[in-house]
Motif scaffolding. Structure first.
Motif, PDB file in Angstrom:
ATOM      1  N   GLY A   1       0.987  -1.197   0.189  1.00 46.49           N
ATOM      2  CA  GLY A   1       0.001   0.082  -0.069  1.00 46.49           C
ATOM      3  C   GLY A   1       0.824   1.274   0.185  1.00 46.49           C
ATOM      4  N   LYS A   2       2.002   1.291  -0.461  1.00 45.51           N
ATOM      5  CA  LYS A   2       2.835   2.277  -0.423  1.00 45.51           C
ATOM      6  C   LYS A   2       2.620   3.357  -1.569  1.00 45.51           C
ATOM      7  N   SER A   3       1.952   3.361  -2.587  1.00 47.75           N
ATOM      8  CA  SER A   3       1.472   4.279  -3.504  1.00 47.75           C
ATOM      9  C   SER A   3       0.137   4.632  -3.155  1.00 47.75           C
ATOM     10  N   THR A   4      -0.586   3.761  -2.487  1.00 44.79           N
ATOM     11  CA  THR A   4      -2.149   4.075  -1.851  1.00 44.79           C
ATOM     12  C   THR A   4      -1.786   5.409  -0.876  1.00 44.79           C
ATOM     13  N   LEU A   5      -0.516   4.933   0.067  1.00 43.42           N
ATOM     14  CA  LEU A   5      -0.231   6.071   1.058  1.00 43.42           C
ATOM     15  C   LEU A   5       0.048   7.402   0.480  1.00 43.42           C
TER      16      LEU A   5
ATOM     17  N   PRO B   1       1.342  -7.346  -7.419  1.00 45.44           N
ATOM     18  CA  PRO B   1       2.524  -6.441  -6.949  1.00 45.44           C
ATOM     19  C   PRO B   1       3.514  -5.962  -8.038  1.00 45.44           C
ATOM     20  N   GLN B   2       4.542  -5.334  -7.518  1.00 47.93           N
ATOM     21  CA  GLN B   2       5.531  -4.517  -8.258  1.00 47.93           C
ATOM     22  C   GLN B   2       4.899  -3.514  -9.394  1.00 47.93           C
ATOM     23  N   ALA B   3       3.906  -3.074  -8.937  1.00 51.90           N
ATOM     24  CA  ALA B   3       3.543  -1.956 -10.086  1.00 51.90           C
ATOM     25  C   ALA B   3       4.319  -0.803  -9.961  1.00 51.90           C
ATOM     26  N   THR B   4       4.882  -0.170  -8.854  1.00 54.31           N
ATOM     27  CA  THR B   4       5.744   0.796  -8.878  1.00 54.31           C
ATOM     28  C   THR B   4       7.175   0.409  -9.496  1.00 54.31           C
ATOM     29  N   ARG B   5       7.789   1.390 -10.461  1.00 56.42           N
ATOM     30  CA  ARG B   5       8.928   0.662 -10.928  1.00 56.42           C
ATOM     31  C   ARG B   5       9.995   1.836 -10.757  1.00 56.42           C
TER      32      ARG B   5
HETATM   33  N1  LIG Z   1      -7.987  -4.513   1.814  1.00 59.18           N
HETATM   34  C1  LIG Z   1      -7.149  -3.473   1.776  1.00 59.18           C
HETATM   35  N2  LIG Z   1      -6.518  -3.239   0.508  1.00 59.18           N
HETATM   36  C2  LIG Z   1      -5.597  -2.015   0.888  1.00 59.18           C
HETATM   37  C3  LIG Z   1      -5.506  -1.195   1.709  1.00 59.18           C
HETATM   38  N3  LIG Z   1      -4.614  -0.262   1.156  1.00 59.18           N
HETATM   39  C4  LIG Z   1      -4.108  -0.599   0.106  1.00 59.18           C
HETATM   40  N4  LIG Z   1      -4.967  -1.408  -0.473  1.00 59.18           N
HETATM   41  C5  LIG Z   1      -4.864  -2.505  -1.653  1.00 59.18           C
HETATM   42  O1  LIG Z   1      -3.508  -2.929  -1.832  1.00 59.18           O
HETATM   43  C6  LIG Z   1      -3.217  -2.824  -3.284  1.00 59.18           C
HETATM   44  C7  LIG Z   1      -1.729  -2.603  -3.384  1.00 59.18           C
HETATM   45  O2  LIG Z   1      -1.597  -1.182  -3.107  1.00 59.18           O
HETATM   46  P1  LIG Z   1      -0.741  -0.293  -3.721  1.00 59.18           P
HETATM   47  O3  LIG Z   1      -0.576   1.206  -3.036  1.00 59.18           O
HETATM   48  O4  LIG Z   1      -0.329  -0.357  -5.176  1.00 59.18           O
HETATM   49  O5  LIG Z   1       0.841  -1.105  -3.206  1.00 59.18           O
HETATM   50  P2  LIG Z   1       2.330  -0.716  -3.249  1.00 59.18           P
HETATM   51  O6  LIG Z   1       3.026  -1.017  -2.079  1.00 59.18           O
HETATM   52  O7  LIG Z   1       2.514   0.532  -3.910  1.00 59.18           O
HETATM   53  O8  LIG Z   1       2.876  -1.923  -4.263  1.00 59.18           O
HETATM   54  P3  LIG Z   1       3.902  -1.839  -5.606  1.00 59.18           P
HETATM   55  O9  LIG Z   1       4.178  -0.768  -6.048  1.00 59.18           O
HETATM   56  O10 LIG Z   1       3.793  -3.134  -6.160  1.00 59.18           O
HETATM   57  O11 LIG Z   1       5.237  -2.224  -4.347  1.00 59.18           O
HETATM   58  C8  LIG Z   1      -4.378  -2.099  -3.907  1.00 59.18           C
HETATM   59  O12 LIG Z   1      -5.046  -2.815  -4.670  1.00 59.18           O
HETATM   60  C9  LIG Z   1      -4.785  -1.291  -3.001  1.00 59.18           C
HETATM   61  O13 LIG Z   1      -6.191  -0.719  -3.101  1.00 59.18           O
HETATM   62  C10 LIG Z   1      -6.266  -1.478   2.769  1.00 59.18           C
HETATM   63  O14 LIG Z   1      -6.106  -0.784   3.901  1.00 59.18           O
HETATM   64  N5  LIG Z   1      -7.012  -2.587   2.839  1.00 59.18           N
END
Ligand SMILES: Nc1nc2c(ncn2[C@@H]2O[C@H](COP(=O)(O)OP(=O)(O)OP(=O)(O)O)[C@@H](O)[C@H]2O)c(=O)[nH]1
Ligand SMILES: [Mg+2]
Length: 297
Positions: A16-20, A36-40
């Protein structure tokens, strides 16, 4: 006292890093995916107020791999942990610490930097699991704060996290002008929005062999419209067929979804012209990887 600093967000893929970073900045700067591995590469998001300026840095997910593309992605994590003020370590319900994550936790420790732990996706966890993850992470690094939250469900996650980061920052200068929220170019964000739709529309492994590069972007004032020509770079002919889809169905759908987000982002109408180009084995060639995942616009 005006506070400022760089807050690097790290963690395993998909936590959820990019969500954050999107939640903190209040704009969609970074793509998110159920895969997974969306962010490059690193994405900078700048949060301004009268009292502070925080530069948040989103990074690719930490994972072990011997693929060339993954190692270039990893080099962005190294860079983001070279010089920073506070590390935001994110974990989800899986709560895994592997060798690679441990390496980075040790790096934070060696540099004597402050760190905050965010245990995300508590909507998917039992209280016992949260406790278990908390204890595991706390045994590896002395966190200033541990926040249990759900970034997609909690109403006060944003405020709690900003307060926690501010507690870790010292007095500092304004590094960037007030009116910018990111150092990424508009073209980069546009290309990422298109890639997000590919990531979320095309099954399995294929999105990992695809890059998107904006070739042309013009604002036509008389029509209040952006004309965008983008190349979808694929590795093989068979991938090109899949991206285009039967009678162009897939590329049309990608275009439709991307256009909606692009119009939101650019606040104008968008004419999106998508082309698919084959660049044999680009994910194995460092020069091409750098050119495609971080183009010089
Ligand atoms: N159930 C649930 N899903 C979440 C939550 N926060 C994020 N997600 C989901 O988790 C998934 C990954 O979120 P990203 O923000 O893309 O994760 P990331 O860490 O940036 O991933 P990479 O870029 O691949 O490293 C997405 O489908 C989000 O919607 C949460 O609190 N609960
Ligand atoms: Mg991400």
């Amino acid at each position: 006292m005006f506070k400022s600093g760089f807050a690097t967000i790290i963690g395993k893929p998909n936590v959820g890093k990019s969500t954050l970073i999107n939640l903190l900045i209040g704009e969609k700067l970074a793509i998110t995916s159920y895969k997974p591995q969306a962010t490059r590469k690193t994405v900078f998001g700048i949060l301004n107020s009268d009292e502070y300026q925080i530069i948040f840095i989103d990074t690719p997910g930490i994972h072990i791999s011997n693929k060339r593309l993954d190692s270039v992605m990893g080099s962005y994590i190294d860079k983001a942990l070279d010089d920073f003020d506070v590390a935001i370590v994110l974990t989800d319900n899986q709560g895994i610490i592997d060798e690679q994550l441990e390496f980075y936790l040790n790096k934070i420790k060696e540099k004597n930097k402050k760190a905050i732990l965010i245990i995300n996706k508590i909507d998917l966890m039992t209280k016992e699991k949260i406790k278990e993850i908390k204890e595991l992470f706390a045994s590896k690094l002395d966190f200033k704060d541990i926040i249990e939250t759900s970034l997609t469900n909690s109403k006060d996650a944003r405020k709690t996290i900003i307060t926690s980061v501010l507690n870790c920052l010292n007095e500092g200068p304004k590094y960037y002008e007030d009116d910018i929220i990111s150092t990424e170019t508009e073209r980069f964000i546009v290309s990422e929005i298109i890639r997000e739709k590919i990531m979320n529309s095309i099954a399995k492994e294929i999105p990992y062999h695809i890059a998107v590069v904006v070739d042309e972007m013009k604002y036509r004032k008389e029509k209040d419209l952006h004309y965008i020509k983008a190349n979808i770079i694929v590795e093989r002919r068979s991938h090109k067929m899949i991206v285009i889809g039967e009678r162009g169905k897939m590329i049309k759908e990608i275009g439709r979804l991307a256009r909606m987000d692009l119009e939101n982002f650019l606040k104008t109408k968008v004419f999106l012209d998508l082309w698919v180009k084959i660049r044999e084995g680009w994910t194995k060639k460092e020069m091409l990887i750098k050119e495609y995942i971080n183009p010089k616009y």
